[in-house]
Motif scaffolding. Sequence first.
Motif, short mmCIF file in Angstrom:
data_model
loop_
_atom_site.label_atom_id
_atom_site.label_comp_id
_atom_site.label_asym_id
_atom_site.label_seq_id
_atom_site.Cartn_x
_atom_site.Cartn_y
_atom_site.Cartn_z
N ALA A 215 -7.61 14.36 -10.96
CA ALA A 215 -7.48 13.97 -9.40
C ALA A 215 -6.02 13.48 -9.09
O ALA A 215 -5.58 14.00 -8.31
CB ALA A 215 -8.45 12.89 -9.37
N TYR A 216 -5.37 12.74 -10.00
CA TYR A 216 -3.88 12.17 -9.85
C TYR A 216 -2.93 12.88 -9.94
O TYR A 216 -1.89 13.06 -9.48
CB TYR A 216 -3.86 10.88 -10.95
N ALA A 217 -3.36 14.21 -10.96
CA ALA A 217 -2.27 15.28 -11.12
C ALA A 217 -1.90 16.09 -9.74
O ALA A 217 -0.69 16.51 -9.65
CB ALA A 217 -2.58 16.18 -11.98
N ARG A 218 -2.94 16.15 -8.77
CA ARG A 218 -2.72 16.59 -7.61
C ARG A 218 -1.38 15.91 -6.82
O ARG A 218 -0.67 16.80 -5.92
CB ARG A 218 -3.80 16.36 -6.80
N PHE A 219 -1.19 14.69 -7.07
CA PHE A 219 -0.33 13.74 -6.28
C PHE A 219 1.01 13.49 -7.22
O PHE A 219 1.87 12.76 -7.23
CB PHE A 219 -0.92 12.61 -5.97
N GLY A 220 1.09 14.48 -8.49
CA GLY A 220 2.17 14.29 -9.50
C GLY A 220 2.04 12.77 -10.26
O GLY A 220 3.27 12.37 -10.54
N LEU B 260 0.73 -1.25 -0.03
CA LEU B 260 0.03 -0.05 -0.09
C LEU B 260 0.78 1.21 -0.03
O LEU B 260 0.26 2.38 0.06
CB LEU B 260 -0.97 -0.09 1.22
N GLY B 261 2.25 1.17 -0.11
CA GLY B 261 3.00 2.43 -0.31
C GLY B 261 3.35 2.67 -1.69
O GLY B 261 4.42 3.73 -1.96
N VAL B 262 2.85 1.83 -2.78
CA VAL B 262 3.30 2.14 -4.05
C VAL B 262 2.93 3.43 -4.55
O VAL B 262 3.81 4.05 -5.39
CB VAL B 262 2.94 0.87 -5.07
N PHE B 263 1.77 4.06 -4.24
CA PHE B 263 1.15 5.39 -4.95
C PHE B 263 2.35 6.47 -4.22
O PHE B 263 2.86 7.17 -5.16
CB PHE B 263 -0.15 5.47 -4.20
N ASP B 264 2.85 6.56 -2.85
CA ASP B 264 3.58 7.27 -2.34
C ASP B 264 5.08 7.34 -3.03
O ASP B 264 5.58 8.37 -3.39
CB ASP B 264 3.69 7.38 -0.96
N GLU C 17 -8.28 -1.94 -12.25
CA GLU C 17 -6.76 -1.98 -12.17
C GLU C 17 -6.23 -0.71 -12.80
O GLU C 17 -6.55 -0.41 -13.75
CB GLU C 17 -6.13 -3.45 -12.68
N GLU C 18 -5.13 -0.26 -12.47
CA GLU C 18 -4.59 0.81 -12.74
C GLU C 18 -3.02 1.08 -12.80
O GLU C 18 -2.29 0.10 -12.04
CB GLU C 18 -5.13 2.14 -12.14
N ILE C 19 -2.49 1.56 -13.85
CA ILE C 19 -1.05 1.93 -13.32
C ILE C 19 -0.91 3.38 -13.10
O ILE C 19 -1.81 4.30 -13.81
CB ILE C 19 -0.10 1.63 -14.45
N GLY C 20 -0.04 3.91 -12.34
CA GLY C 20 0.12 5.24 -12.10
C GLY C 20 1.46 5.47 -12.39
O GLY C 20 2.61 4.76 -11.94
N VAL C 21 1.80 6.48 -13.27
CA VAL C 21 3.37 6.97 -13.79
C VAL C 21 3.41 8.37 -12.96
O VAL C 21 2.73 9.21 -12.95
CB VAL C 21 3.40 7.07 -15.21
N ASN C 22 4.73 8.52 -12.80
CA ASN C 22 5.08 9.69 -12.25
C ASN C 22 5.05 10.80 -13.27
O ASN C 22 5.68 10.60 -14.16
CB ASN C 22 6.81 9.73 -11.83
N LYS C 23 4.32 11.77 -12.87
CA LYS C 23 3.75 12.74 -13.84
C LYS C 23 4.85 13.55 -14.68
O LYS C 23 5.20 13.80 -15.84
CB LYS C 23 2.88 13.60 -13.53
N ALA C 24 6.09 13.99 -13.69
CA ALA C 24 6.99 14.77 -14.16
C ALA C 24 7.94 13.98 -15.28
O ALA C 24 8.51 14.37 -16.40
CB ALA C 24 8.13 15.07 -13.28
N LYS C 25 8.35 12.57 -14.95
CA LYS C 25 8.96 11.72 -15.93
C LYS C 25 8.09 11.31 -17.07
O LYS C 25 8.64 11.26 -18.27
CB LYS C 25 9.18 10.35 -14.88
#
Length: 367
Positions: free
Chosen positions: A141-146, A82-86, A247-255
């Motif tokens: 929504a996800y852009a708030r968290f980069g 549960l730490g993958v988002f951060d 299910e989702e993938i979240g990518v670091n937005k800056a990268k």
Amino acid sequence: MTKRATISRRGAVAAAAAAGAAAFPAPAISQGRMEWRMVTAWPMNLPGPGVSANKIAERIGLLSGGRLTVRVFGAGQIVPPLGVFDAVSQGTAELYHAVPAYWLGKLRGIGFFGSFPFGMTAQELVGWMTWGGGGALYDEAYARFGLKPFLCGDSGPQFLGWFRREIRSIEDFRGLRYRTAGLGGEMFRRAGASVVTLPAGQIFQALQSGTIDAAEFIGPWNDMTLGFHQVAKFFYYPGVQEPSSSEEIGVNKAKYDALPDDLKAAIRFAAQATYMEALTEYDHRHPIALKEAVEKHSVQVREAPRDLLVALGNAAGEVLKELREDQDELTRRIAESYVAFRNLQAGYAPLSYTGVQQARTLPIRWG
């Protein structure tokens, strides 16, 4: 605090950060080629979501011609499940594979992108994301968290769960220690359950030991892989808490933003291609696993008591009302958009998909 103490403290913090970075495998970059790290919420190679994570990584490599490769890490190998988002938000890893249901503590409106109790099916949810404005809200929504998010799979309608004892009414349900997650968990809590959120790898032991009385994870195929049928013989449906589960993938937005367009497209197309493959695999494997559960393992498949379903539906309505009045303006917009599209589909489905499915249950000679 003295100046020397301040400098020493800063040095200690810097040293700790350097040590943490050294412990985490660095991305490989050579001659225009990059290796990214995907951290997942699943045990490595878990049938269903764990395998899908591997496929997405492979497809990004293929679609990019090897210019962008992805190394997959299972839950706990680098960060807790549960730490993958951060981890990705902070740039420790480049992308993660998980489910939106885990991130309600970040923004309650995120739950709608995963599932909502008595809400939309997988096909309807994708319709909302593609044609009903949901996709733009997802990005916002996800852009708030980069982060830049992509749906990449769905397990379809889930089951209510595995129970150690029979449930005859709402009274039998109240007080149960129940493993679930997401907005469905809020519904169960209001209906009287004591809700516990556990990652996949901890559910079996909790059921076996009696730490929890019941659990839902995905469905027959994945749940039996984890052994739930060995310790909980009552399997209830329908899974009104999750008519679908993205299910989702979240990518670091800056990268992600720094990539050339063709590599951005490689990530997007890898996720899109895996979405339908994952959904149809669940639809294929769940009925096979359910048949095995009944015939080989004496699992008793039961329909949930009607008074329990009514109580759950009313509780879901309370959750929805709160979200439509949430203090966060973005959560309110997400909720209103979701409700509008869900209600549109709810009026049409009985005449189309549901109508055809019901007709198939008639006593006709076919096949």
